[in-house]
Design an enzyme around this catalytic site. Structure first.
Site, short mmCIF file in Angstrom:
data_model
loop_
_atom_site.label_atom_id
_atom_site.label_comp_id
_atom_site.label_asym_id
_atom_site.label_seq_id
_atom_site.Cartn_x
_atom_site.Cartn_y
_atom_site.Cartn_z
N SER A 1 0.84 -1.21 0.00
CA SER A 1 0.00 0.00 0.00
C SER A 1 0.87 1.25 0.00
O SER A 1 0.62 2.20 -0.76
CB SER A 1 -0.91 0.03 1.23
N SER B 1 -17.27 6.33 -2.21
CA SER B 1 -17.44 5.81 -3.58
C SER B 1 -17.84 6.90 -4.57
O SER B 1 -17.73 6.70 -5.78
CB SER B 1 -18.52 4.72 -3.58
N TRP C 1 -9.21 8.49 5.71
CA TRP C 1 -8.73 7.17 5.27
C TRP C 1 -7.54 7.32 4.33
O TRP C 1 -7.50 6.66 3.28
CB TRP C 1 -9.85 6.38 4.57
N ASN D 1 -6.67 4.31 -11.60
CA ASN D 1 -6.44 3.21 -12.55
C ASN D 1 -5.04 2.63 -12.41
O ASN D 1 -4.85 1.41 -12.47
CB ASN D 1 -6.63 3.70 -13.99
N GLU E 1 -9.52 1.88 -3.11
CA GLU E 1 -9.33 2.08 -4.56
C GLU E 1 -10.56 1.60 -5.33
O GLU E 1 -10.46 1.00 -6.39
CB GLU E 1 -8.09 1.31 -5.07
C1 FAD Z 1 -6.96 1.21 4.92
C2 FAD Z 1 -7.52 2.17 3.92
C3 FAD Z 1 -6.67 3.02 3.22
C4 FAD Z 1 -7.18 3.96 2.32
N1 FAD Z 1 -6.33 4.83 1.67
C5 FAD Z 1 -6.85 5.85 0.92
C6 FAD Z 1 -5.99 6.87 0.37
O1 FAD Z 1 -4.76 6.80 0.50
N2 FAD Z 1 -6.55 7.92 -0.27
C7 FAD Z 1 -7.91 8.04 -0.43
O2 FAD Z 1 -8.34 9.03 -1.03
N3 FAD Z 1 -8.76 7.08 0.06
C8 FAD Z 1 -8.26 6.01 0.74
N4 FAD Z 1 -9.10 5.04 1.27
C9 FAD Z 1 -10.54 5.21 1.12
C10 FAD Z 1 -11.18 4.20 0.18
O3 FAD Z 1 -10.82 4.42 -1.15
C11 FAD Z 1 -12.70 4.25 0.44
O4 FAD Z 1 -12.91 3.63 1.69
C12 FAD Z 1 -13.50 3.58 -0.65
O5 FAD Z 1 -13.49 4.34 -1.83
C13 FAD Z 1 -14.97 3.35 -0.24
O6 FAD Z 1 -15.52 4.50 0.33
P1 FAD Z 1 -16.30 4.40 1.73
O7 FAD Z 1 -15.44 3.64 2.69
O8 FAD Z 1 -16.69 5.78 2.11
O9 FAD Z 1 -17.55 3.50 1.44
P2 FAD Z 1 -19.00 3.99 0.85
O10 FAD Z 1 -18.81 4.74 -0.42
O11 FAD Z 1 -19.77 4.68 1.95
O12 FAD Z 1 -19.64 2.58 0.53
C14 FAD Z 1 -20.19 1.73 1.54
C15 FAD Z 1 -20.80 0.51 0.84
O13 FAD Z 1 -21.81 0.94 -0.07
C16 FAD Z 1 -21.53 0.42 -1.36
N5 FAD Z 1 -21.96 1.40 -2.37
C17 FAD Z 1 -21.66 2.73 -2.45
N6 FAD Z 1 -22.21 3.27 -3.53
C18 FAD Z 1 -22.89 2.28 -4.16
C19 FAD Z 1 -23.65 2.22 -5.37
N7 FAD Z 1 -23.83 3.28 -6.15
N8 FAD Z 1 -24.18 1.04 -5.71
C20 FAD Z 1 -24.01 -0.07 -4.94
N9 FAD Z 1 -23.29 -0.08 -3.81
C21 FAD Z 1 -22.73 1.09 -3.43
C22 FAD Z 1 -20.03 0.19 -1.42
O14 FAD Z 1 -19.69 -0.80 -2.37
C23 FAD Z 1 -19.77 -0.27 0.01
O15 FAD Z 1 -20.02 -1.64 0.11
C24 FAD Z 1 -8.59 4.04 2.13
C25 FAD Z 1 -9.45 3.15 2.80
C26 FAD Z 1 -8.91 2.21 3.68
C27 FAD Z 1 -9.84 1.28 4.40
#
Ligand code: FAD
Length: 402
Positions: free
Chosen positions: A108, A155, A179, A258, A381
């Protein structure tokens, strides 16, 4: 590029013999194999002996950064004139596989640094930005992070709330990111925020600037040997020369993602291979009913399915690498590979853990650590669901996630 001399390591439960069931080695160049051997040796020598303890202590070993820089693991596909190794995308993939065999935390750090920090500076940055930041990032003298996700936007990054305001000589940046891998140890952050017209812009923010703080997030049960945290911007003055000049809109961060997703598709295979290697050797040693458990058909079924899935993932990654080298890999192909290979690795970790019985839950073996890490990898990602929706959109022409 400095390459460590091979050394023997006595801290692994078993010697590491990754599977190559379809002779994929024959598809790799000599350069790929040399790089793989250097990274594998470093992981054996520098990561394996300390990683279980680091995960227990929720600790990232900062010495890894300089060592990864010396190995050429940062920006392997960035041209040498900017300090990179000038290699191809398959070399990048091979490096990610080897690092994730050690731990997803190490991969990572390297993939965020390479794909989400060096790649955008190289691709979107001015010549001055490239000369200022890339050589230090390549050598590991500087470490970077990438701020896209926010407390209210995961997301759906298009809804981001971070903003820049044009003050004439500079921009004022306000907002928060959450995050963020490498956050509190990073010297610079590539940050995405909307301008007054609601257009997403990217910029390089330096950690010393007034109003910028990066508190660490504690209490994770996954990626415990990786630093994750927030980025908080309170009236941070961003000089105009630190904003990427041309790229506008979500296309910028999505292109970075990507590149990172491509690396993850390769990396996850390393975690799976470490689990399989452990499960196979344990099953040959461990006796029940006066036989090695590997002699029982149900255990052989598990092992046969695991090696089949790893082989399919290896071939998918290799073909994607060829397409990427030719500039033909589509975002949907990358999504499919990330989605498939991470799910494969998580399933392999779960099945391998069962083969070890109770021993599988201990830190004497790497499987449970990989399994917990992969729960983050399947979410970041782009979540597994979102990647399936990208594939669904690509094949049907109907966009189902807005
Ligand atoms: C350890 C770790 C490191 C990370 N590092 C980085 C980083 O360096 N930089 C950075 O910018 N981000 C980082 N992230 C953030 C990561 O990219 C996000 O957690 C991820 O994009 C999902 O966003 P969320 O956790 O807010 O989930 P949400 O978007 O709230 O989603 C929650 C659930 O709902 C589902 N969902 C959401 N929208 C839809 C839809 N339209 N249709 C169906 N299902 C849906 C998702 O699949 C998921 O199961 C990191 C996350 C973790 C856990």
């Amino acid at each position: 590029m400095f390459i460590f001399a091979p050394t023997k390591n006595n801290n692994m439960p078993y010697p590491y013999n990754p599977p190559d069931y379809f002779q994929i080695d024959e598809l790799l160049s000599e350069e790929h194999k040399i790089v793989r051997s250097a990274i594998r040796d470093w992981v054996n020598r520098s990561v394996v002996p300390v990683i279980d303890q680091a995960a227990h202590e929720h600790k990232f070993h900062e010495r890894f950064i300089k060592e990864l820089g010396e190995l050429g693991a940062f920006g392997p596909f960035i041209p040498t004139e900017y300090g990179g190794a000038g290699m191809d995308h398959i070399a990048y993939g091979v490096i990610m596989t080897e690092l994730e065999r050690g731990d997803s935390a190490i991969r990572s750090t390297a993939s965020v640094h390479t794909s989400l920090v060096m790649y955008p500076i190289f691709t979107f940055g001015s010549e001055e930005q490239k000369r200022k930041y890339l050589p230090g990032l390549a050598s590991g003298d500087l470490i970077g992070c990438f701020g896209l996700t926010e407390p209210n936007q995961g997301s759906d990054p298009g809804g981001m709330e971070a903003k820049i305001k044009d003050m004439g000589g500079h921009y004022l940046l306000n907002g928060a990111k959450m995050w963020i891998t490498n956050s509190s140890i990073a010297d610079i952050a590539v940050v995405w925020a909307k301008d007054e017209n609601g257009i997403v812009r990217g910029m390089v923010v330096e950690k010393e600037w007034t109003g910028f703080s990066a508190p660490e997030t504690h209490n994770k049960w996954s990626l415990r040997a990786s630093v994750t945290g927030e980025l908080v911007f309170d009236d941070v003055k961003v000089p105009k020369e630190n904003v990427f000049p041309e790229i506008k809109g979500l296309k910028g961060p999505l292109m970075c993602l990507n590149s990172a997703r491509y690396g993850i598709a390769w990396g996850a295979i390393g975690a799976a291979m470490d689990c399989y290697n452990t499960a196979l050797q344990y099953s040959l040693e461990r006796k029940q009913f006066n036989k090695p458990i590997a002699a029982f058909q149900l255990q052989q079924k598990k092992l046969a399915e695991i090696v089949t899935e790893i082989t399919k993932a290896q071939l998918l990654a290799w073909r994607l690498g060829k397409l990427k080298n030719e500039g033909k890999a589509t975002p949907a192909q990358i999504s499919m590979a990330k989605c498939n290979n991470v799910e494969m690795a998580l399933n392999v970790a779960r099945e391998s853990r069962q083969i070890l019985g109770a021993m599988g839950i201990t830190g004497d073996f790497p499987i449970m650590r990989h399994m917990m890490n992969l729960e983050s990898v399947i979410t970041y990602e782009g979540t597994h669901d979102i990647h399936l929706l990208i594939t669904g959109s690509d094949i049907t022409g109907i966009h189902a996630f807005e």
